[in-house]
Design a protein around this motif. Structure first.
Motif, PDB file in Angstrom:
ATOM      1  N   GLN A 104       0.841  -1.192   0.000  1.00  0.00           N
ATOM      2  CA  GLN A 104       0.000   0.000   0.000  1.00  0.00           C
ATOM      3  C   GLN A 104       0.884   1.253   0.000  1.00  0.00           C
ATOM      4  O   GLN A 104       1.995   1.222   0.533  1.00  0.00           O
ATOM      5  CB  GLN A 104      -0.888   0.004   1.243  1.00  0.00           C
ATOM      6  N   GLY A 105       0.358   2.298  -0.581  1.00  0.00           N
ATOM      7  CA  GLY A 105       1.124   3.536  -0.704  1.00  0.00           C
ATOM      8  C   GLY A 105       1.660   4.045   0.620  1.00  0.00           C
ATOM      9  O   GLY A 105       2.776   4.529   0.708  1.00  0.00           O
ATOM     10  N   ASP A 106       0.831   3.880   1.673  1.00  0.00           N
ATOM     11  CA  ASP A 106       1.262   4.461   2.948  1.00  0.00           C
ATOM     12  C   ASP A 106       2.311   3.608   3.664  1.00  0.00           C
ATOM     13  O   ASP A 106       2.784   3.955   4.736  1.00  0.00           O
ATOM     14  CB  ASP A 106       0.047   4.722   3.865  1.00  0.00           C
ATOM     15  N   GLU A 107       2.678   2.483   3.056  1.00  0.00           N
ATOM     16  CA  GLU A 107       3.745   1.670   3.645  1.00  0.00           C
ATOM     17  C   GLU A 107       5.126   2.210   3.259  1.00  0.00           C
ATOM     18  O   GLU A 107       6.139   1.780   3.789  1.00  0.00           O
ATOM     19  CB  GLU A 107       3.643   0.219   3.158  1.00  0.00           C
ATOM     20  N   PHE A 108       5.154   3.099   2.285  1.00  0.00           N
ATOM     21  CA  PHE A 108       6.429   3.598   1.781  1.00  0.00           C
ATOM     22  C   PHE A 108       6.641   5.060   2.152  1.00  0.00           C
ATOM     23  O   PHE A 108       5.681   5.813   2.288  1.00  0.00           O
ATOM     24  CB  PHE A 108       6.482   3.462   0.247  1.00  0.00           C
ATOM     25  N   THR A 109       7.885   5.412   2.242  1.00  0.00           N
ATOM     26  CA  THR A 109       8.215   6.813   2.462  1.00  0.00           C
ATOM     27  C   THR A 109       7.772   7.606   1.242  1.00  0.00           C
ATOM     28  O   THR A 109       8.017   7.195   0.114  1.00  0.00           O
ATOM     29  CB  THR A 109       9.746   6.979   2.615  1.00  0.00           C
ATOM     30  N   GLY A 110       7.115   8.713   1.513  1.00  0.00           N
ATOM     31  CA  GLY A 110       6.647   9.510   0.387  1.00  0.00           C
ATOM     32  C   GLY A 110       5.425  10.291   0.802  1.00  0.00           C
ATOM     33  O   GLY A 110       5.180  10.472   1.995  1.00  0.00           O
ATOM     34  N   ASN A 111       4.654  10.750  -0.163  1.00  0.00           N
ATOM     35  CA  ASN A 111       3.489  11.537   0.223  1.00  0.00           C
ATOM     36  C   ASN A 111       2.169  10.943  -0.276  1.00  0.00           C
ATOM     37  O   ASN A 111       1.274  11.662  -0.657  1.00  0.00           O
ATOM     38  CB  ASN A 111       3.658  13.001  -0.198  1.00  0.00           C
ATOM     39  N   TYR A 112       2.109   9.631  -0.256  1.00  0.00           N
ATOM     40  CA  TYR A 112       0.837   8.975  -0.580  1.00  0.00           C
ATOM     41  C   TYR A 112       0.264   8.382   0.706  1.00  0.00           C
ATOM     42  O   TYR A 112       0.251   7.175   0.916  1.00  0.00           O
ATOM     43  CB  TYR A 112       1.050   7.896  -1.643  1.00  0.00           C
ATOM     44  N   HIS A 113      -0.147   9.241   1.573  1.00  0.00           N
ATOM     45  CA  HIS A 113      -0.613   8.799   2.884  1.00  0.00           C
ATOM     46  C   HIS A 113      -1.982   9.404   3.175  1.00  0.00           C
ATOM     47  O   HIS A 113      -2.175  10.049   4.181  1.00  0.00           O
ATOM     48  CB  HIS A 113       0.366   9.234   3.978  1.00  0.00           C
TER      49      HIS A 113
END
Lengths: 188, 224
Positions: free
Chosen positions: B176-185
């Motif tokens: 899922q996007g929120d598992e990764f560092t970044g701004n898809y949370h």
């Protein structure tokens, strides 16, 4: 052979004009065309059409810079051919990428009364180019006029690809600002 | 105005700029003569193929007008992610070096040097501090300016939301996007992250609201 001598041949209606033009500017024009149409046959035809167009327009024209005179013709012919053959195809040549990048320069359109005329845009572009640093200007032109890749540009100027990308990004942002300003003026 | 028109008008700019930019070849010595020895035909076609590959490097287009689910990234998550990677790649070899020996101190020093080199390689030639600073810079960028994500220590930027899905093969599901560092949370709209077959430089994000986003690998150097 010097450009003036080649132009003289055109004026004398000597067929050697084509031979000499091809010898001196054949690869240059071919490169321009091939970057756009990405097909050897089409690129060669664009170059041949360029010679024909030059034959038809000199005289009465006497171009100051034969190279860019021919380059412009080739570019326009190749873009026409691209639109005719490949506009619908994805990844047909380098144009789609260039268009995609140029989208970044276009201000978001709201409701403008009248469009800025082509000539005005040309003037804006000339001023914009004038105001860029020499290196940024060359990089911008290599990318959007000659459709060179970032790698080619970086190699050409002996700089890193990141520098090229950053330069292009900044130039496009700058162009966007300029165009936005001009469009706002045109509303008033 | 549209980009096609801009491209066309650009073709008519002053000739001095067109000519000036051709001369770059002379400066670098890449070509012997600016026109007559410009490029061989085969070379141009080869370069074209390379250029098309550059599709993945296209500038992230049209962010301003697009309603993308982009929120501020989590700097803490970036730190945790980086520390985890460094622990895995840095401490593990030390543990495997076995018991103490006469050369233990020397080995330890060597191991530290090796680890430091490993860290640099892992961080694309940057020190951990440099990388953290860049992640922090990304993290503090305006939320609506850019979409980004770090997967396996590779930075990806958003570049296209209207990609033709029929032309690609969706690959491995990464999470899922929120598992990764970044701004898809964004809890209101989750994103499934996939690789793209045959394009290791791309990530595909399938949004729960039906949207599709593509991210492309970017040089960390881009932030210099």
């Amino acid at each position: 052979m010097e450009d003036n001598q080649i132009i003289d041949l055109y004026w004398e209606r000597s067929e050697n004009a084509i031979v000499e033009t091809d010898k001196k500017y054949g690869r240059y024009c071919y490169s321009i065309a091939a970057h756009i149409v990405e097909n050897e046959e089409d690129a060669r035809e664009c170059v041949n059409d360029t010679w024909l167009k030059a034959w038809e327009t000199i005289p009465p024209n006497r171009p100051n810079r034969l190279s860019t005179f021919l380059g412009k013709i080739t570019r326009n012919l190749a873009l026409d051919r691209y639109r005719y053959h490949g506009a619908g195809k994805r990844n047909y040549g380098r144009v789609p990428l260039a268009l995609d990048e140029l989208k970044d320069c276009i201000p978001e359109r709201k409701s403008y009364g009248r469009e800025v005329e082509d000539l005005e845009i040309e003037e804006i572009l000339n001023t914009f180019l004038e105001n860029l640093t020499e290196l940024n200007r060359k990089i911008f032109m290599r990318r959007h006029w000659y459709f060179d890749s970032v790698r080619e540009i970086a190699a050409g100027y002996a700089i890193s690809e990141s520098q090229v990308k950053m330069s292009l990004m900044r130039s496009r942002n700058q162009l966007k600002k300029v165009l936005k300003k001009e469009e706002a003026k045109s509303i008033e | 105005m549209n980009e096609q028109r801009l491209l066309k008008v650009l073709g008519n700019v002053e000739e001095k700029y067109i000519e000036e930019s051709v001369r770059y070849a002379k400066e670098s010595g890449a070509y012997m003569d600016e026109f007559s020895a410009y490029k061989e035909e085969g070379e141009v076609m080869k370069e074209n193929r390379e250029y098309v590959k550059e599709a993945g490097e296209r500038k992230i287009a049209g962010f301003a007008g697009r309603k993308i689910l982009v929120i501020k990234g989590l700097g803490v998550a970036a730190c945790i992610c980086m520390i985890s990677i460094l622990v895995i790649h840095g401490i593990a070899p030390k543990q495997s070096s076995g018991g103490k020996s006469e050369d233990a101190d020397f080995m330890g020093a060597e191991s530290n040097v090796q680890r430091s080199e490993d860290e640099k390689m892992l961080n694309h030639g940057q020190s951990d501090e440099e990388l953290q600073a860049k992640i922090h810079a990304l993290d503090t960028m305006s939320g609506d300016a850019i979409g980004w994500m770090v997967v396996d220590d590779v930075l990806y930027w958003q570049y296209d939301t209207n990609f033709d899905l029929d032309t690609i093969d969706i690959g491995e599901y990464l999470g899922q996007g929120d598992e990764f560092t970044g701004n898809y949370h964004d809890p209101a709209c989750t994103a499934e992250v996939y690789r793209v077959e045959g394009r290791s430089d791309l990530l595909y994000l399938k949004l729960s609201n039906g949207g599709n986003i593509f991210l492309v690998e970017r040089d960390w150097e881009s932030f210099d």
